[in-house]
Write a protein that holds these residues in place. Structure first.
Motif, mmCIF file in Angstrom:
data_model
loop_
_atom_site.group_PDB
_atom_site.id
_atom_site.type_symbol
_atom_site.label_atom_id
_atom_site.label_comp_id
_atom_site.label_asym_id
_atom_site.label_seq_id
_atom_site.Cartn_x
_atom_site.Cartn_y
_atom_site.Cartn_z
ATOM 1 N N SER A 1 43.839 39.932 42.020
ATOM 2 C CA SER A 1 43.895 39.798 43.471
ATOM 3 C C SER A 1 42.508 39.829 44.110
ATOM 4 O O SER A 1 42.373 39.584 45.311
ATOM 5 C CB SER A 1 44.776 40.898 44.070
ATOM 6 N N VAL A 2 41.462 40.118 43.323
ATOM 7 C CA VAL A 2 40.083 40.121 43.828
ATOM 8 C C VAL A 2 39.188 39.376 42.839
ATOM 9 O O VAL A 2 39.528 39.219 41.676
ATOM 10 C CB VAL A 2 39.539 41.560 44.048
ATOM 11 N N ASN A 3 38.035 38.941 43.310
ATOM 12 C CA ASN A 3 37.050 38.308 42.431
ATOM 13 C C ASN A 3 36.522 39.326 41.437
ATOM 14 O O ASN A 3 36.391 40.512 41.750
ATOM 15 C CB ASN A 3 35.875 37.750 43.233
ATOM 16 N N GLY A 4 36.192 38.854 40.250
ATOM 17 C CA GLY A 4 35.619 39.732 39.245
ATOM 18 C C GLY A 4 35.377 38.992 37.959
ATOM 19 O O GLY A 4 35.347 37.757 37.922
ATOM 20 N N ILE A 5 35.199 39.756 36.884
ATOM 21 C CA ILE A 5 34.946 39.163 35.568
ATOM 22 C C ILE A 5 35.857 39.793 34.522
ATOM 23 O O ILE A 5 36.309 40.930 34.661
ATOM 24 C CB ILE A 5 33.479 39.354 35.116
ATOM 25 N N ILE A 6 36.112 39.014 33.477
ATOM 26 C CA ILE A 6 36.688 39.566 32.252
ATOM 27 C C ILE A 6 35.491 39.907 31.391
ATOM 28 O O ILE A 6 34.697 39.032 31.022
ATOM 29 C CB ILE A 6 37.629 38.572 31.563
ATOM 30 N N ASN A 7 35.327 41.169 31.120
ATOM 31 C CA ASN A 7 34.158 41.683 30.416
ATOM 32 C C ASN A 7 34.211 41.352 28.927
ATOM 33 O O ASN A 7 35.275 41.408 28.303
ATOM 34 C CB ASN A 7 34.082 43.201 30.618
ATOM 35 N N ALA A 8 33.064 41.022 28.359
ATOM 36 C CA ALA A 8 32.951 40.816 26.913
ATOM 37 C C ALA A 8 32.878 42.194 26.261
ATOM 38 O O ALA A 8 31.821 42.788 26.128
ATOM 39 C CB ALA A 8 31.705 39.999 26.591
ATOM 40 N N ASN A 9 34.038 42.702 25.898
ATOM 41 C CA ASN A 9 34.170 44.071 25.387
ATOM 42 C C ASN A 9 35.218 44.055 24.270
ATOM 43 O O ASN A 9 36.412 44.127 24.552
ATOM 44 C CB ASN A 9 34.585 44.996 26.532
ATOM 45 N N PRO A 10 34.817 43.911 23.005
ATOM 46 C CA PRO A 10 35.761 43.704 21.904
ATOM 47 C C PRO A 10 36.919 44.705 21.794
ATOM 48 O O PRO A 10 38.043 44.280 21.521
ATOM 49 C CB PRO A 10 34.883 43.747 20.657
ATOM 50 N N PRO A 11 36.711 45.998 22.007
ATOM 51 C CA PRO A 11 37.881 46.873 21.892
ATOM 52 C C PRO A 11 38.927 46.628 22.981
ATOM 53 O O PRO A 11 40.097 46.933 22.794
ATOM 54 C CB PRO A 11 37.299 48.282 22.029
ATOM 55 N N ALA A 12 38.500 46.064 24.111
ATOM 56 C CA ALA A 12 39.400 45.919 25.244
ATOM 57 C C ALA A 12 39.834 44.482 25.514
ATOM 58 O O ALA A 12 40.947 44.245 25.958
ATOM 59 C CB ALA A 12 38.734 46.489 26.495
#
Length: 192
Positions: A149-160
């Motif tokens: 519902s808001v702007n953001g990023i999908i983080n490059a975080n392998p465990p998640a």
């Protein structure tokens, strides 16, 4: 005759072995399992716009060469029942933010499972995941999509930020119900 069988029950009587309900190991298909993560780059999300597919470019393993890290699509080679899990580590552009994150498992472009998490005004990002046990057909295109519902990023975080699937083992066809009996002189040559 060489017996390389999975034996579900047997009976030893009068110097012979009777084997009931057996399957050839050849009746079982190749294993199917993969795990991919994002350890490479962030993926931008614009508020209220679906991202499909979520990118998981780094393959940890792919047992049957069914996952394409360029398209982030899993295409099973066998019909079967699969456990599928997809997750994202979402970080809003403005923090703290109150927002929702939706993650879906799509098969041939159709969402079949979803999880919609709501987060109040928090200072950090979150991890939202979806999982399902689905019956897939060989050639299906399975992907993970995301909406915030808001702007953001999908983080490059392998465990998640990960996408994984595995097929439950099953025979190609039903095991035979035949009964075979081997005499004592046949046992040493035929049972492996």
């Amino acid at each position: 005759m060489s017996i390389k069988k999975y034996i579900s029950c047997f009976d030893i009587t009068n110097s012979s072995v009777t084997i009931n309900n057996y399957c050839n190991f050849e009746d079982f298909e190749n294993s199917s399992a993969f795990r991919a993560v994002n350890n490479t780059s962030e993926q931008n999300l614009t508020a209220d716009e679906h991202v499909n597919p979520v990118l998981y470019p780094d393959v940890i393993f792919d047992e049957n060469n069914e996952y394409n890290p360029i398209t982030s699509i899993f295409t099973p080679k066998q019909d079967g029942i699969y456990s599928i899990i997809g997750s994202v580590n979402f970080i809003p552009d403005v923090s703290p933010s109150t927002y929702r994150v939706l993650v879906e498992i799509n098969v041939n472009g159709i969402p079949l499972a979803s999880d919609n998490d709501f987060f109040g005004a928090i200072q950090i990002g979150n991890v939202t995941s979806v999982s399902a046990i689905l019956q897939l057909t060989a050639g299906d295109a399975v992907s993970i999509s995301c909406l915030s519902s808001v702007n953001g990023i999908i983080n490059a975080n392998p465990p998640a930020t990960r996408f994984e699937a595995a097929r439950f083992p099953s025979p190609i066809k039903n095991c035979s119900s035949n009964t075979i009996t081997l005499r004592s002189n046949e046992l040493s040559n035929n049972l492996i």
